[in-house]
Design a protein around this motif. Structure first.
Motif, mmCIF file in Angstrom:
data_model
loop_
_atom_site.group_PDB
_atom_site.id
_atom_site.type_symbol
_atom_site.label_atom_id
_atom_site.label_comp_id
_atom_site.label_asym_id
_atom_site.label_seq_id
_atom_site.Cartn_x
_atom_site.Cartn_y
_atom_site.Cartn_z
ATOM 1 N N ARG A 45 0.863 -1.180 0.000
ATOM 2 C CA ARG A 45 0.000 0.000 0.000
ATOM 3 C C ARG A 45 0.903 1.234 0.000
ATOM 4 N N PHE A 46 0.996 1.882 -1.155
ATOM 5 C CA PHE A 46 1.964 2.973 -1.307
ATOM 6 C C PHE A 46 1.543 4.235 -0.578
ATOM 7 N N GLY A 47 0.239 4.528 -0.545
ATOM 8 C CA GLY A 47 -0.229 5.708 0.182
ATOM 9 C C GLY A 47 0.064 5.623 1.666
ATOM 10 N N GLU A 48 0.029 4.406 2.205
ATOM 11 C CA GLU A 48 0.278 4.187 3.626
ATOM 12 C C GLU A 48 1.732 3.804 3.910
ATOM 13 N N GLN A 49 2.515 3.581 2.840
ATOM 14 C CA GLN A 49 3.923 3.199 2.967
ATOM 15 C C GLN A 49 4.122 1.967 3.847
ATOM 16 N N LYS A 50 3.315 0.926 3.560
ATOM 17 C CA LYS A 50 3.472 -0.331 4.279
ATOM 18 C C LYS A 50 3.039 -1.481 3.387
ATOM 19 N N ILE A 51 3.507 -2.671 3.733
ATOM 20 C CA ILE A 51 3.094 -3.891 3.054
ATOM 21 C C ILE A 51 2.339 -4.737 4.071
ATOM 22 N N VAL A 52 1.053 -4.900 3.822
ATOM 23 C CA VAL A 52 0.198 -5.667 4.724
ATOM 24 C C VAL A 52 0.258 -7.138 4.342
ATOM 25 N N ARG A 53 0.420 -7.997 5.351
ATOM 26 C CA ARG A 53 0.319 -9.452 5.162
ATOM 27 C C ARG A 53 -0.800 -9.946 6.057
ATOM 28 N N ASN A 54 -1.638 -10.837 5.491
ATOM 29 C CA ASN A 54 -2.774 -11.312 6.254
ATOM 30 C C ASN A 54 -3.307 -12.594 5.625
ATOM 31 N N SER A 55 -4.320 -13.169 6.270
ATOM 32 C CA SER A 55 -5.049 -14.332 5.758
ATOM 33 C C SER A 55 -6.539 -14.072 5.907
ATOM 34 N N TYR A 56 -7.315 -14.619 4.968
ATOM 35 C CA TYR A 56 -8.776 -14.497 4.988
ATOM 36 C C TYR A 56 -9.329 -15.900 5.114
ATOM 37 N N ILE A 57 -9.872 -16.213 6.296
ATOM 38 C CA ILE A 57 -10.296 -17.583 6.607
ATOM 39 C C ILE A 57 -11.748 -17.574 7.066
ATOM 40 N N SER A 58 -12.571 -18.384 6.409
ATOM 41 C CA SER A 58 -13.992 -18.529 6.771
ATOM 42 C C SER A 58 -14.714 -17.185 6.858
ATOM 43 N N GLY A 59 -14.437 -16.309 5.873
ATOM 44 C CA GLY A 59 -15.138 -15.032 5.798
ATOM 45 C C GLY A 59 -14.608 -13.930 6.680
#
Length: 140
Positions: free
Chosen positions: A56-70
């Motif tokens: 995310r360039f506007g926020e100057q960060k790279i988000v890592r996450n998982s999407y599990i069961s909604g």
């Protein structure tokens, strides 16, 4: 080794073979000069996302996450923003025993612990303001 050349973004493709410890996925591309964000997702079928990699360039960060069961899990955001709008990049995702090791432009960026077993990952998806020239799956 299997390569996907010049896919049109957004796209979703099955991963050839399975992800196993030692296997790597290398993504080469170019970031739009006006890019706000893009994502590289390793998905389990059509819903769950085992690994969401989201610069995310506007926020100057790279988000890592998982999407599990909604539901989205806890975001990991350490490491800053080594990617630059308007430049080419290479992102390497290596499967280890218990995590992904991510390199950006040849330098270690982060580890991301599995929240879903890697053998359940079936597809790669890319979306957002990015052009992909090549995705290569390198066997262990």
């Amino acid at each position: 080794m299997t390569t996907i050349d010049n896919p049109t973004v957004p796209f979703t493709r099955p991963i050839p073979g399975h992800l196993l410890p030692g296997r790597k996925m290398v993504v080469k591309g170019a970031i739009s000069p006006r890019s706000d964000r893009f994502s590289i997702n390793l998905k389990c079928g059509s819903e769950d996302i085992a690994f969401h990699f989201n610069p995310r360039f506007g926020e100057q960060k790279i988000v890592r996450n998982s999407y599990i069961s909604g539901k989205w899990g806890h975001e990991e955001i350490s490491g800053g923003m080594p990617l630059v709008r308007g430049e080419h990049f290479e992102a390497q995702f290596e499967c280890n025993e218990d995590n992904f090791s991510v390199e950006l432009n040849g330098k270690h960026f982060c580890n991301y612990s599995y929240r879903i077993p890697i053998h359940k990952i079936t597809h790669v998806n890319v979306d957002g303001d990015v052009t992909i020239s090549q995705i290569t799956f390198v066997d262990a």
